[in-house]
Design an enzyme around this catalytic site. Structure first.
Site, PDB file in Angstrom:
ATOM      1  N   CYS A 103       0.953  -1.306   0.163  1.00 41.59           N
ATOM      2  CA  CYS A 103       0.025  -0.036   0.214  1.00 41.59           C
ATOM      3  C   CYS A 103       1.045   1.194  -0.341  1.00 41.59           C
ATOM      4  O   CYS A 103       1.873   1.410   0.942  1.00 41.59           O
ATOM      5  CB  CYS A 103      -0.980   0.060   1.094  1.00 41.59           C
ATOM      6  N   HIS A 145      -9.146  -4.047  -1.006  1.00 42.74           N
ATOM      7  CA  HIS A 145      -7.959  -3.183  -0.675  1.00 42.74           C
ATOM      8  C   HIS A 145      -8.102  -1.490  -1.237  1.00 42.74           C
ATOM      9  O   HIS A 145      -8.186  -0.955   0.162  1.00 42.74           O
ATOM     10  CB  HIS A 145      -6.523  -3.445  -1.251  1.00 42.74           C
ATOM     11  N   GLU A 146      -8.655  -1.597  -2.335  1.00 44.62           N
ATOM     12  CA  GLU A 146      -8.734   0.370  -2.553  1.00 44.62           C
ATOM     13  C   GLU A 146      -9.923   0.613  -1.580  1.00 44.62           C
ATOM     14  O   GLU A 146      -9.858   1.865  -1.305  1.00 44.62           O
ATOM     15  CB  GLU A 146      -8.846   0.655  -4.275  1.00 44.62           C
ATOM     16  N   HIS A 149     -10.214   1.654   1.454  1.00 45.65           N
ATOM     17  CA  HIS A 149      -9.586   3.199   2.122  1.00 45.65           C
ATOM     18  C   HIS A 149     -10.677   3.508   2.372  1.00 45.65           C
ATOM     19  O   HIS A 149     -10.450   4.403   3.101  1.00 45.65           O
ATOM     20  CB  HIS A 149      -8.725   3.881   1.267  1.00 45.65           C
TER      21      HIS A 149
END
Ligand code: NI
Length: 182
Positions: A103, A145-146, A149
């Site tokens: 990341c 994952h994105e 955020h």
């Protein structure tokens, strides 16, 4: 356009759930400027995805660009540069698979994380048009994952085994054997 500073783990904004963009915000020229900055920042950093909170903007907005081709995970499908406004994820296959994740907000580290292996993504583009797509394998992990955020989550929150969090150099030397344990 401008390269923006990427916030690193420890900055409180990375832990704050981002809010959805309104119709007016999606239509505003200001959003194009922000997206241009994100594209330039991602290119400069050399990553495959960037979420707005990573540059200090707490909005549900992310960009992903994956070159595709052969990788340690096999042949990866390319994703051309795409802007995801107010994205939502639906799990379509909850069976978990693990990948080593990195990341831009956690520089220098890699961690082994298990996530559902297939998802459906719905999002709006900069014209406000709705889209949906299904992704499996490595791409399913990239999207999860994105979009984590946007909920104030980092991949390190999802580590099941803290021995599988490594510096990149050690990962290059020992990561494969660690992965083989699973
Ligand atoms: Ni990230």
């Amino acid at each position: 356009m401008a390269i923006r500073e990427i916030l690193r783990m420890g900055h409180p904004l990375l832990r704050q759930p981002a809010r959805e963009l309104t119709e007016d915000e999606i239509a505003a020229p200001k959003l194009r400027v922000l997206v241009d900055d994100m594209v330039e920042t991602l290119a400069d950093a050399g990553g495959i995805g960037l979420a707005a909170p990573q540059i200090g903007v707490s909005l549900r907005l992310a960009i992903i660009r994956i070159p595709g081709g052969p990788s340690r995970y096999g042949e990866i499908e390319a994703v051309p540069l795409t802007v995801y406004v107010n994205p939502e994820i639906e799990v379509i296959d909850a069976a978990e698979q693990g990948f080593w994740e990195g990341c831009l907000s956690v520089p220098g580290l890699r961690g082994f994380v298990k996530r559902p292996r297939a998802i459906r993504v719905r999002w709006r583009d900069l014209e406000g048009i709705e889209h949906k797509a299904e992704h499996a394998g490595f791409l399913a992990t990239v999207f999860q994952h994105e979009f984590d955020h946007l909920d104030g989550r980092l991949y390190v929150d999802r580590l099941e085994d803290s021995t599988k969090l490594m510096f990149e150099e050690e990962f290059a030397r020992f990561g494969d054997s660690a992965a083989a344990v699973d």
